[in-house]
Design an enzyme around this catalytic site. Structure first.
Site, PDB file in Angstrom:
ATOM      1  N   ASP A 110       0.860  -1.171   0.000  1.00 44.51           N
ATOM      2  CA  ASP A 110       0.000   0.000   0.000  1.00 44.51           C
ATOM      3  C   ASP A 110       0.899   1.226   0.000  1.00 44.51           C
ATOM      4  OD1 ASP A 110      -2.316   1.582   0.439  1.00 44.51           O
ATOM      5  OD2 ASP A 110      -3.157   0.006   1.705  1.00 44.51           O
TER       6      ASP A 110
ATOM      7  N   GLU B 178      -6.830   3.341  -5.383  1.00 42.87           N
ATOM      8  CA  GLU B 178      -8.055   3.391  -4.570  1.00 42.87           C
ATOM      9  C   GLU B 178      -8.976   4.428  -5.192  1.00 42.87           C
ATOM     10  OE1 GLU B 178      -9.796   4.018  -0.080  1.00 42.87           O
ATOM     11  OE2 GLU B 178      -7.960   4.993  -0.621  1.00 42.87           O
TER      12      GLU B 178
ATOM     13  N   HIS C 238     -10.520  -3.190   4.872  1.00 42.96           N
ATOM     14  CA  HIS C 238     -10.189  -2.674   6.207  1.00 42.96           C
ATOM     15  C   HIS C 238     -10.926  -1.379   6.539  1.00 42.96           C
ATOM     16  CE1 HIS C 238      -7.824  -0.270   3.504  1.00 42.96           C
ATOM     17  NE2 HIS C 238      -7.623   0.591   4.487  1.00 42.96           N
ATOM     18  N   ASP C 239     -11.660  -0.832   5.580  1.00 43.90           N
ATOM     19  CA  ASP C 239     -12.388   0.420   5.820  1.00 43.90           C
ATOM     20  C   ASP C 239     -13.895   0.193   5.928  1.00 43.90           C
ATOM     21  OD1 ASP C 239     -10.159   2.118   5.733  1.00 43.90           O
ATOM     22  OD2 ASP C 239     -10.293   2.347   3.558  1.00 43.90           O
TER      23      ASP C 239
ATOM     24  N   ASP D  53      -3.075   4.478  -2.311  1.00 49.24           N
ATOM     25  CA  ASP D  53      -4.060   5.048  -1.406  1.00 49.24           C
ATOM     26  C   ASP D  53      -4.591   6.383  -1.953  1.00 49.24           C
ATOM     27  OD1 ASP D  53      -5.259   4.843   1.305  1.00 49.24           O
ATOM     28  OD2 ASP D  53      -4.200   6.725   1.639  1.00 49.24           O
TER      29      ASP D  53
HETATM   30  C1  GLC Z   1      -7.716   5.228   2.462  1.00 50.07           C
HETATM   31  C2  GLC Z   1      -7.424   4.062   3.375  1.00 50.07           C
HETATM   32  C3  GLC Z   1      -7.894   4.415   4.759  1.00 50.07           C
HETATM   33  C4  GLC Z   1      -7.133   5.635   5.237  1.00 50.07           C
HETATM   34  C5  GLC Z   1      -7.235   6.779   4.233  1.00 50.07           C
HETATM   35  C6  GLC Z   1      -6.221   7.842   4.503  1.00 50.07           C
HETATM   36  O1  GLC Z   1      -9.058   5.479   2.350  1.00 50.07           O
HETATM   37  O2  GLC Z   1      -8.006   2.893   2.879  1.00 50.07           O
HETATM   38  O3  GLC Z   1      -7.768   3.345   5.647  1.00 50.07           O
HETATM   39  O4  GLC Z   1      -7.648   6.073   6.464  1.00 50.07           O
HETATM   40  O5  GLC Z   1      -7.011   6.353   2.920  1.00 50.07           O
HETATM   41  O6  GLC Z   1      -4.936   7.406   4.183  1.00 50.07           O
END
Ligand code: GLC
Ligand code: CA
Length: 557
Positions: A97, A264, A329-330, A202
């Site tokens: 990541d 993402e 994970h979110d 990310d």
């Molecule tokens: C993305 C990640 C998340 C994080 C955010 C800020 O959405 O998946 O877990 O809090 O970015 O980096």
């Protein structure tokens, strides 16, 4: 013609919650190494690590203090070296990541940047002078409702504000500044030289900010936005000019190395996706989009499922390649959100069947293969997720009763996905011999890997079979997508057809029996059952009713 990542099944590991090897209550690389054989048995062929770099852990590692080192609680670079070599030896690739929208304020770059206006690192971050009255440069709110709610933090040392879309301790990087971009590309090449196979990027649609940092005119959310600062994601998402940054990064790093990249995809949908993922664009391999499974929208209906999947599948002939997933994970746990805990085992299997037979690369999230469910904590003190804690305090400050705020926020909390992995029925679910950093879900004596694998109804075993089908049935990789029963409120049913094969998937995504008559074109053919999640009393051609959460995969003879 199909790159490795199109054929892969990716498994996302949230290291902190996966397996603790030294009893400090925090999952680590040693723990992952000890579980590689189980992952191999499951059948996955790529691991996505959420950030494991050195970090003060304000956002569990998404606040990176050193991109080229491992967080001390997780191990060392040598441990990762061993892990990558072992995984590669087992045919499992590793993607990292990469958090490039922001860093931690403890990163060397930021520590330098804040020192003076003429520091060589000043422009690595986004600094703006106060308005004439001393207030923030604009009315943007930060996503975690951190600090006073503003996306700008005043730094007395130089008398300017820096931008942070997330926590106060997560300053946004300034992509406009070429030396920063070059530094990022060097760091990415270093990881490729280390031997990793690709990156998950990310919030990669947020690198570009609008020129002049204009105020948002979005109406405030009365419960959540505080002190006049308004959270408006659209301000910094997919802003014009983002493609130039991505294309440059591709030209400098991804293209020459041929590595896999998944962005993402905040703000990306099937309509604008090709501008990021079409191979001729030279940007990223694919995007992890939120148009089907989203924390913020109600769970999908069968109608929405068909519409969204069809739209993404239709991009394939144009060079696009979708991803498939239902949780990460979110998010909440997929059985709790899209299945039904009263039908936990069949619904977990049905969701697996959808993810593993729809077109595109499946991304599984740790624990879904044993049907892990959402957690119900009694108090906000047990929660860790920045969104949950930030929104809770904002709601309570604007008058919501604390228990009510918790009731509203808990189902959306990212902590649901982050409770430690439930390995067995021993204390703390076998995750740690110490005190876990986040409380284990109290359902662990019933729901854990060991119990699941011992059961005749094993979800894990179903995943193994579905992953094998994903790998072995050509129509699942190559086939087009055509839905049948296009108006059915409960049944999701589709054909995957390629020259070599036709596969049919029928899933009752509901807790009631579902009736339907097979269309002529199906009824005229002969079908062999490849996989089912409930015992079958009759053949497909005799079937008129599907049980709650029943799901079958057939192949045309
Ligand atoms: C993305 C990640 C998340 C994080 C955010 C800020 O959405 O998946 O877990 O809090 O970015 O980096
Ligand atoms: Ca540990």
């Amino acid at each position: 013609m199909y790159e490795w990542w199109k054929k892969a099944v990716v498994y996302e590991i949230y290291c902190k919650s996966f397996c603790d090897s030294n009893g400090d209550g925090i999952g680590d690389l040693g723990g992952v190494i000890s579980k590689l054989p189980v992952l191999k048995e499951l059948g996955i062929d790529c691991i996505w690590f959420t950030p494991i770099y050195t970090s003060p852990q304000v956002d569990n590692g998404y606040d990176v203090a050193d991109y080229q080192n491992i967080h001390k609680d997780y191990g060392t670079l040598e441990d990762l070296r061993r892990l990558v070599d072992l995984a590669h030896g087992m045919g499992i690739r590793i993607i990292m990541d990469m958090v490039l929208n922001h860093s931690s304020d403890e990163h060397f770059w930021f520590r330098e940047s804040r020192k003076s206006k003429d520091n060589p690192y000043r422009n690595y971050y986004i600094w703006q002078p106060p308005k004439a009255d001393g207030s923030e440069p604009n009315n943007w709110g930060n996503r975690f409702r951190d600090g006073n709610g503003s996306a700008w933090e005043f730094d007395p040392q130089t008398g300017e504000y820096y931008l942070h879309q997330y926590a106060v301790k997560m300053p946004d990087l300034n992509w406009e500044y070429e030396p920063l971009r070059q530094e990022i590309y060097r760091m990415l090449r270093w990881w490729l030289d280390f031997g990793i196979d690709g990156f998950r990027l990310d919030v990669f649609t947020r690198f570009k900010k609008p020129a002049g940092f204009p105020d948002t005119d979005k109406a405030p959310d009365l419960l959540l936005d505080r002190n006049g600062y308004i959270l408006d994601s659209s301000m910094c998402t997919c802003v014009e000019g983002i493609h130039e940054f991505l294309h440059e990064m591709y030209t400098e790093v991804f293209g020459p190395s041929g590595c896999f990249t998944v962005g993402e995809g905040t703000g990306i949908n099937a309509e604008n996706a090709l501008s990021y993922i079409a191979p001729e664009r030279g940007e990223v391999s694919t995007v992890y989009h939120f148009t089907l499974a989203s924390r913020k929208q109600p769970p999908f209906t069968t109608e929405k499922y068909r519409r969204i999947q069809q739209a993404w599948a239709d991009l394939i002939p144009q060079g696009g390649w979708p991803v498939q997933y239902l949780s990460n994970h979110d998010s909440a746990r997929q059985v709790s959100r899209y299945g039904d805990e009263r039908y936990r085992v069949p619904s977990a299997k049905l969701l697996a069947a959808l993810t593993l037979t729809a077109p595109g690369t499946p991304f599984l999230y740790q624990g879904e293969e044993i049907g892990m469910v959402d957690v119900h904590y009694d108090s906000i003190e047990d929660h860790n997720c920045c969104y949950t804690v930030g929104d809770y305090h904002a709601m309570v400050a604007s008058g919501t009763a604390p228990q009510e705020a918790l009731r509203i926020l808990a189902p959306k909390s990212r902590d649901n996905a982050r409770t430690p992995y439930q390995w067995d029925g021993s204390p703390h679910a076998g995750f740690t011999t110490g005190k876990p950093w986040l409380k284990v879900n109290p359902v662990y004596p019933q729901i854990n890997l060991e119990a699941d694998r011992a059961s005749e109804d094993s979800i894990f075993a179903f995943y193994q079979k579905a992953i094998r089908l994903h790998r072995e049935q050509p129509a699942i990789l190559e086939g087009d997508l055509r839905f049948i029963w296009e108006d059915h409120p409960q049944l999701i049913a589709y054909l995957r057809r390629c020259e070599k094969q036709t596969v049919l998937v029928i899933a009752n995504k509901s807790s009631e029996p579902a009736a339907a008559v097979l269309p002529e074109e199906i009824a005229q053919k002969k079908w062999t059952l490849l996989l089912e999640n409930l015992p079958q009393a009759c053949t497909l051609l005799e079937k008129t009713e599907w049980q709650p959460w029943e799901c079958c995969i057939y192949e045309m003879e």
